[in-house]
Design a protein around this motif. Structure first.
Motif, PDB file in Angstrom:
ATOM      1  N   ARG A  48      40.230 -15.626  -2.401  1.00 13.63           N
ATOM      2  CA  ARG A  48      41.047 -15.854  -2.283  1.00 13.63           C
ATOM      3  C   ARG A  48      41.443 -16.061  -0.759  1.00 13.63           C
ATOM      4  O   ARG A  48      41.591 -14.173  -0.373  1.00 13.63           O
ATOM      5  CB  ARG A  48      42.334 -16.024  -3.234  1.00 13.63           C
ATOM      6  N   ASP A  49      42.137 -16.333   0.340  1.00 15.31           N
ATOM      7  CA  ASP A  49      42.638 -15.315   1.575  1.00 15.31           C
ATOM      8  C   ASP A  49      43.929 -14.812   0.967  1.00 15.31           C
ATOM      9  O   ASP A  49      44.718 -15.962   0.268  1.00 15.31           O
ATOM     10  CB  ASP A  49      42.825 -16.367   2.740  1.00 15.31           C
ATOM     11  N   TYR A  50      44.306 -14.686   2.074  1.00 14.43           N
ATOM     12  CA  TYR A  50      45.611 -13.965   2.094  1.00 14.43           C
ATOM     13  C   TYR A  50      46.472 -14.810   2.991  1.00 14.43           C
ATOM     14  O   TYR A  50      45.670 -15.641   3.670  1.00 14.43           O
ATOM     15  CB  TYR A  50      46.508 -12.709   3.224  1.00 14.43           C
ATOM     16  N   PRO A  51      47.614 -15.148   2.720  1.00 13.00           N
ATOM     17  CA  PRO A  51      48.829 -16.648   4.127  1.00 13.00           C
ATOM     18  C   PRO A  51      48.403 -16.205   5.551  1.00 13.00           C
ATOM     19  O   PRO A  51      48.432 -14.491   5.494  1.00 13.00           O
ATOM     20  CB  PRO A  51      49.845 -16.023   3.148  1.00 13.00           C
ATOM     21  N   TYR A  52      48.125 -17.148   6.156  1.00 15.03           N
ATOM     22  CA  TYR A  52      47.452 -16.623   7.605  1.00 15.03           C
ATOM     23  C   TYR A  52      48.725 -16.129   8.226  1.00 15.03           C
ATOM     24  O   TYR A  52      50.404 -16.454   7.950  1.00 15.03           O
ATOM     25  CB  TYR A  52      46.846 -17.854   8.148  1.00 15.03           C
ATOM     26  N   ALA A  53      49.088 -15.558   9.347  1.00  8.84           N
ATOM     27  CA  ALA A  53      49.787 -14.964  10.139  1.00  8.84           C
ATOM     28  C   ALA A  53      49.275 -15.024  11.402  1.00  8.84           C
ATOM     29  O   ALA A  53      47.997 -13.945  11.654  1.00  8.84           O
ATOM     30  CB  ALA A  53      50.065 -13.629   9.472  1.00  8.84           C
ATOM     31  N   VAL A  54      49.494 -15.424  12.235  1.00 12.99           N
ATOM     32  CA  VAL A  54      49.423 -16.096  13.661  1.00 12.99           C
ATOM     33  C   VAL A  54      49.429 -14.714  14.302  1.00 12.99           C
ATOM     34  O   VAL A  54      51.022 -14.189  14.031  1.00 12.99           O
ATOM     35  CB  VAL A  54      49.915 -17.772  13.963  1.00 12.99           C
ATOM     36  N   ASN A  55      48.756 -14.557  15.551  1.00 18.68           N
ATOM     37  CA  ASN A  55      49.013 -13.358  16.510  1.00 18.68           C
ATOM     38  C   ASN A  55      49.940 -13.822  16.778  1.00 18.68           C
ATOM     39  O   ASN A  55      50.338 -14.465  17.648  1.00 18.68           O
ATOM     40  CB  ASN A  55      47.178 -13.418  17.765  1.00 18.68           C
ATOM     41  N   PRO A  56      50.991 -12.660  17.159  1.00 18.30           N
ATOM     42  CA  PRO A  56      52.479 -12.737  17.618  1.00 18.30           C
ATOM     43  C   PRO A  56      52.265 -12.598  19.625  1.00 18.30           C
ATOM     44  O   PRO A  56      53.014 -13.498  19.969  1.00 18.30           O
ATOM     45  CB  PRO A  56      52.931 -11.998  17.405  1.00 18.30           C
ATOM     46  N   HIS A  57      50.690 -12.445  20.279  1.00 15.49           N
ATOM     47  CA  HIS A  57      50.725 -12.920  21.844  1.00 15.49           C
ATOM     48  C   HIS A  57      50.545 -14.270  21.292  1.00 15.49           C
ATOM     49  O   HIS A  57      50.977 -15.114  22.399  1.00 15.49           O
ATOM     50  CB  HIS A  57      49.054 -11.544  22.381  1.00 15.49           C
ATOM     51  N   PHE A  58      49.678 -15.102  20.378  1.00 14.54           N
ATOM     52  CA  PHE A  58      49.600 -16.572  20.817  1.00 14.54           C
ATOM     53  C   PHE A  58      50.553 -16.965  20.751  1.00 14.54           C
ATOM     54  O   PHE A  58      50.933 -18.436  21.442  1.00 14.54           O
ATOM     55  CB  PHE A  58      48.325 -16.345  19.918  1.00 14.54           C
ATOM     56  N   LYS A  59      51.578 -16.782  19.529  1.00 16.41           N
ATOM     57  CA  LYS A  59      52.627 -17.900  19.495  1.00 16.41           C
ATOM     58  C   LYS A  59      53.515 -17.588  20.841  1.00 16.41           C
ATOM     59  O   LYS A  59      54.592 -18.273  21.025  1.00 16.41           O
ATOM     60  CB  LYS A  59      52.927 -17.532  18.521  1.00 16.41           C
ATOM     61  N   ALA A  60      53.396 -16.509  21.068  1.00 15.21           N
ATOM     62  CA  ALA A  60      54.638 -16.958  22.775  1.00 15.21           C
ATOM     63  C   ALA A  60      54.077 -17.394  23.273  1.00 15.21           C
ATOM     64  O   ALA A  60      55.443 -17.849  23.882  1.00 15.21           O
ATOM     65  CB  ALA A  60      54.486 -15.530  23.004  1.00 15.21           C
ATOM     66  N   TRP A  61      53.488 -18.147  24.091  1.00 15.44           N
ATOM     67  CA  TRP A  61      53.018 -18.845  24.514  1.00 15.44           C
ATOM     68  C   TRP A  61      52.547 -20.499  24.365  1.00 15.44           C
ATOM     69  O   TRP A  61      53.245 -21.056  25.224  1.00 15.44           O
ATOM     70  CB  TRP A  61      51.075 -18.740  25.502  1.00 15.44           C
TER      71      TRP A  61
END
Length: 442
Positions: A48-61
């Motif tokens: 089972r995977d943990y909930p995915y958390a996007v890289n903050p630097h990625f969602k800045a763009w």
């Protein structure tokens, strides 16, 4: 009141990010900026995977928060490129084709497997500043997180663009909707778990979407600063309710706290009102050039004035601060930067080249020590709590006479009070992002 459209503001936001990236790359001596969106992490000894958390630097763009194994590639003078991972997969939901306000401003390449990105990344990894976690390594492209680049980008993330403020206002409106539903559930006698579910339903977000785990605390549980246990039955009698809960809008967070007294608990309600009045004055103090460290110290004095008025302490606010008594009742910081992350980065940075501004002595939990400047968005979250462990330390330090213990015994069953808004520092008066959505629903 018409709210700004983030889509109409995105082009300007992107131009600001490109300017920042140009300067950051020049300082680090790199030719390209690579930002992996992040990968799934799997639990040990399980599939089972943990909930995915996007890289903050990625969602800045990009307003994309559920796109693992993708990349943002930026080279000065060129359009940003997005390597958009859209796998062939019948086990999981595949991301929809790229669409929205951002697509016309970038070049998009669809990749079906993570390794397909290798042919589309720059040829020489050594010339790339790669911002991410070790698990995002793809072949020779391993995140190096060069300090000159990180320092510069993190520092400037403290200054929000109009696009970011528009999304943060959206997150406020969503969060306030949830807060009103949670208060109604509390008034109806719901349990902590039921209140939490009412909140999530009203916001339309669950634990994988919310920016942090909801704090839903009834009665004495309000004295646990990060209480997240969610009791399944409501206590009897029901005395008080503290909720610290936010929402997300395209990856931008809100962080809002309110405290309520049950009907008939008038003295605690009066104390809530006094803390709320003090909190609004603290919010108004968010001005360009004001030292956030001083705002924290001023909050101690203001809150101790409240406790003296209610007979909880017997000494002056200044004496309570000097002896550490105030820290027993207000043991956390007045707030923090907020944006792409709830506790946004560079709160202690001395400049965009690094360095650190230390906390005031005796205040180890303050998360922001910078001087406020226009564009910064901060939380203002004063609180007073009745925490047995900390009050016992006051006694052991020889300052027990500073406290009226009968009054502590009276207020202890209510747990504590915290009021939290988000405030934008401008060139003039403070812009409270939280209060208007509450007023609109009222």
């Amino acid at each position: 009141m018409n709210q700004p459209d983030p889509g109409a503001l995105y082009s300007h936001h992107l131009s600001v990010l490109k300017q920042r990236a140009d300067q950051a790359l020049a300082r680090g001596g790199f030719d390209h900026l690579l930002i992996p969106s992040g990968t799934l992490h799997y639990q040990a000894f399980d599939d089972r995977d943990y909930p995915y958390a996007v890289n903050p630097h990625f969602k800045a763009w990009l307003p994309l928060t559920r796109l693992p194994n993708s990349w943002l590639v930026y080279t000065p003078g060129k359009r940003p490129k997005v390597l958009f991972h859209q796998p062939f997969d019948y086990w999981h939901v595949v991301p929809d084709a790229p669409s929205g306000w951002w697509v016309e401003h970038v070049d998009i390449e669809i990749i079906r497997k993570p390794e397909d990105a290798l042919a589309l990344l720059p040829k020489d990894p050594a010339r790339c500043a790669i911002l991410g976690e070790p698990q995002s390594t793809l072949g020779p492209f391993a995140p190096n997180n060069p300090e000159p680049v990180i320092h510069y980008l993190d520092w400037h993330r403290g200054y929000k663009t109009p696009y970011e403020i528009a999304l943060m206002r959206q997150a406020q409106r969503l969060g306030v909707r949830g807060h009103r539903a949670a208060e109604a559930a509390f008034r109806a006698g719901a349990s902590e778990f039921e209140i939490h579910m009412a909140y999530c339903s009203a916001v339309g977000q669950d634990a994988n979407d919310l920016p942090y785990g909801n704090i839903i605390a009834l009665n004495e549980h309000g004295a646990v600063l990060h209480y997240t246990e969610l009791g399944r039955s409501a206590p009897t009698p029901l005395r008080s309710f503290l909720i610290d809960a936010g929402a997300s809008a395209c990856g931008y967070a809100s962080d809002i706290t309110r405290t309520y007294a049950a009907t008939g608990h008038d003295e605690f309600q009066a104390m809530i009102g006094a803390v709320d009045a003090a909190q609004q004055k603290m919010c108004a103090a968010v001005r360009a050039g004001f030292d956030y460290k001083q705002l924290h110290i001023d909050a101690h004095l203001s809150l101790m004035e409240v406790l003296r008025d209610f007979g909880v302490i017997t000494v002056s606010p200044e004496a309570a601060l000097a002896t550490g008594v105030s820290a027993a009742f207000f043991p956390h910081g007045i707030g923090h930067l907020i944006g792409l992350q709830v506790h946004d980065v560079a709160g202690f940075a001395a400049s965009d080249r690094g360095g650190r501004i230390e906390r005031p002595h005796g205040h180890p939990y303050l998360r922001l020590t910078r001087v406020l400047e226009p564009g910064m968005t901060v939380t203002i979250e004063p609180g007073v709590y009745f925490i047995d462990m900390l009050l016992e330390e006051v006694k052991q330090a020889g300052h027990g006479a500073s406290i009226n213990w009968d009054r502590v015994d009276f207020f202890r069953p209510y747990g504590g009070i915290r009021i939290e808004d988000e405030v934008l520092c401008t060139t003039g008066e403070a812009d409270n992002l939280t209060r208007p959505p509450f007023a609109a629903l009222d």
